[in-house]
Design a protein around this motif. Structure first.
Motif, mmCIF file in Angstrom:
data_model
loop_
_atom_site.group_PDB
_atom_site.id
_atom_site.type_symbol
_atom_site.label_atom_id
_atom_site.label_comp_id
_atom_site.label_asym_id
_atom_site.label_seq_id
_atom_site.Cartn_x
_atom_site.Cartn_y
_atom_site.Cartn_z
ATOM 1 N N LEU A 1 7.737 76.231 -17.221
ATOM 2 C CA LEU A 1 8.711 77.268 -16.898
ATOM 3 C C LEU A 1 10.119 76.689 -16.810
ATOM 4 O O LEU A 1 11.094 77.331 -17.217
ATOM 5 N N ARG A 2 10.222 75.471 -16.281
ATOM 6 C CA ARG A 2 11.542 74.840 -16.215
ATOM 7 C C ARG A 2 12.099 74.628 -17.622
ATOM 8 O O ARG A 2 13.294 74.841 -17.853
ATOM 9 N N TRP A 3 11.260 74.224 -18.535
ATOM 10 C CA TRP A 3 11.685 74.036 -19.928
ATOM 11 C C TRP A 3 11.979 75.381 -20.584
ATOM 12 O O TRP A 3 12.988 75.551 -21.285
ATOM 13 N N PHE A 4 11.116 76.370 -20.352
ATOM 14 C CA PHE A 4 11.235 77.671 -21.023
ATOM 15 C C PHE A 4 12.459 78.446 -20.549
ATOM 16 O O PHE A 4 12.992 79.290 -21.280
ATOM 17 N N GLN A 5 12.915 78.161 -19.353
ATOM 18 C CA GLN A 5 14.022 78.896 -18.759
ATOM 19 C C GLN A 5 15.260 78.932 -19.653
ATOM 20 O O GLN A 5 16.069 79.867 -19.584
ATOM 21 N N ARG A 6 15.401 77.946 -20.534
ATOM 22 C CA ARG A 6 16.586 77.895 -21.398
ATOM 23 C C ARG A 6 16.692 79.109 -22.323
ATOM 24 O O ARG A 6 17.774 79.400 -22.844
ATOM 25 N N ILE A 7 15.572 79.831 -22.499
ATOM 26 C CA ILE A 7 15.599 81.019 -23.359
ATOM 27 C C ILE A 7 16.545 82.081 -22.819
ATOM 28 O O ILE A 7 16.992 82.961 -23.553
ATOM 29 N N LEU A 8 16.876 81.989 -21.534
ATOM 30 C CA LEU A 8 17.726 83.002 -20.905
ATOM 31 C C LEU A 8 19.146 83.009 -21.468
ATOM 32 O O LEU A 8 19.894 83.967 -21.249
ATOM 33 N N LYS A 9 19.527 81.986 -22.207
ATOM 34 C CA LYS A 9 20.855 81.979 -22.826
ATOM 35 C C LYS A 9 20.997 83.102 -23.846
ATOM 36 O O LYS A 9 22.119 83.449 -24.249
ATOM 37 N N HIS A 10 19.861 83.693 -24.250
ATOM 38 C CA HIS A 10 19.889 84.792 -25.217
ATOM 39 C C HIS A 10 20.050 86.153 -24.552
ATOM 40 O O HIS A 10 20.148 87.162 -25.253
#
Length: 383
Positions: free
Chosen positions: A155-164
């Motif tokens: 989840l910490r890695w996946f969180q970067r998707i929020l830039k979209h």
């Protein structure tokens, strides 16, 4: 102009009887009352489709949550990969309306190229990798510990998707600050959780017991109940009621050892609110300072005294509405002090002033409508 909004929910938000879905359901209700056309997309797991949602939404669609053991070995978090649906994407592409994604769970397609021109809102309910790390620390079950730790890292890695996302709406001020640091270029705003109440319903007077309540299948809540029993409670204190869904066998046995502690298993909504209203003290502790604990709002709107640890209040702005204790001794002392005092009408009035400043569904719905209206003005095709 008739506003229309897609809402993608991680679960079927009816009945609204646990944390995350409470915000989803009462947000939908507020938007419906404001004249917004809601197209609701729900991932279905253990809950049944609800006709109640059809009364509030123009359209309700369900997508089976696909749980495969292979997803445990995916780089994507399990709570995300099990909520990936081509049918959802296909339906979203049939129009140009804004999309609100409820929780990181539903964000598998947030970066899909087909949605690049769409207005996308991320509704935060927790800093999820923090939440799962706390679950890892709270449970003693080895397979669960492995899963929670792995999920936290993913989840910490996946969180970067929020830039979209075009906009992020957080449930607490602390989470807003966290996301601003992570995504300094993004539009991030604090929008408190929606809930069932439009006024304070607390009763004056005095109750005869304390209440701890929560979903008792969740490791964090199990640990909190155990800590209260083992470290705070003594035979000389007033009766304690522990209430919630699906308590584990070992917690039931622990409670049975104490003459002044009793358990209410799986109370329905009416019974839970009866317990909250009639308690003299609603006792709430957590080890996680993320998100907003909606049990806190329920207790403040319906209960008398609220006795909490500091972590319950981080980012809520509700410190002055509660009594705070840190150590077991402080909890015992405050219990003694509060049981000597009635809860009176003046306290209810002060509480209403404090809470309705930030936690008015009407005000928060107006804020959301302003956002949607701006989106429509920037993208006339959505109208």
């Amino acid at each position: 102009m008739k506003l229309t909004l897609h809402i993608v929910s991680f679960d079927i938000p009816y009945p609204p009887n646990y944390g995350g879905v409470i915000d989803v359901y009462y947000k939908i209700r507020a938007l419906h009352e404001a004249g917004v056309k809601v197209i609701l997309h729900c991932f279905q797991d253990q809950r049944d489709p609800s006709s109640e949602l059809e009364k509030l939404c123009a359209e309700v669609l369900y997508y089976h949550r696909k749980k495969s053991i292979l997803d445990l070995f995916s780089l994507k978090p399990f709570i995300v990969s099990s909520r990936n649906s081509e049918s959802l994407l296909k339906r979203l592409l049939q129009d140009d309306y804004p999309i609100l994604f409820e929780g990181l769970h539903t964000c598998s397609i947030l970066n899909n190229p087909a949605l690049v021109e769409r207005k996308k809102i991320y509704r935060e309910s927790n800093i999820e990798h923090h939440y799962y790390y706390h679950l890892f620390k709270a449970t003693g079950n080895i397979p669960d510990k492995v899963f929670f730790l792995a999920e936290s890292l993913k989840l910490r890695w996946f969180q970067r998707i929020l830039k979209h996302a075009d906009l992020m709406l957080t449930v607490s001020l602390a989470d807003e600050q966290y996301l601003r640091k992570k995504f300094p270029q993004k539009d991030i705003r604090y929008l408190p959780s929606f809930h069932r109440d439009d006024k304070i319903n607390s009763m004056p007077g005095r109750g005869s017991y304390l209440l701890y309540q929560g979903k008792l299948s969740v490791p964090e809540n199990i640990r909190a109940a155990e800590d209260i029993i083992n470290h705070i409670y003594t035979d000389s204190l007033p009766d304690l009621v522990i209430a919630g869904m699906n308590p584990p066998a070992h917690l039931i046995k622990l409670i049975e050892k104490h003459s002044n502690i009793r358990l209410e298993i799986n109370p329905d909504e009416d019974r839970m609110f009866e317990l909250i209203r009639e308690a003299h003290i609603n006792l709430m502790v957590t080890s996680q300072a993320t998100g907003l604990k909606l049990k806190l709002l329920n207790a403040l709107f319906h209960g008398r005294y609220c006795l909490v640890n500091p972590e319950m209040l981080v980012g809520t702005g509700l410190n002055s509405a509660c009594t705070v204790a840190t150590t077991p001794q402080q909890f015992r002392e405050e219990i003694g002090h509060l049981f000597m005092k009635d809860f009176d009408a003046g306290m209810i009035a002060r509480r209403e002033t404090i809470i309705m400043e930030k936690y008015s569904n009407k005000k928060n719905c107006e804020s959301l409508l302003d956002i949607l209206t701006l989106f429509y003005e920037k993208n006339p095709r959505s109208g």
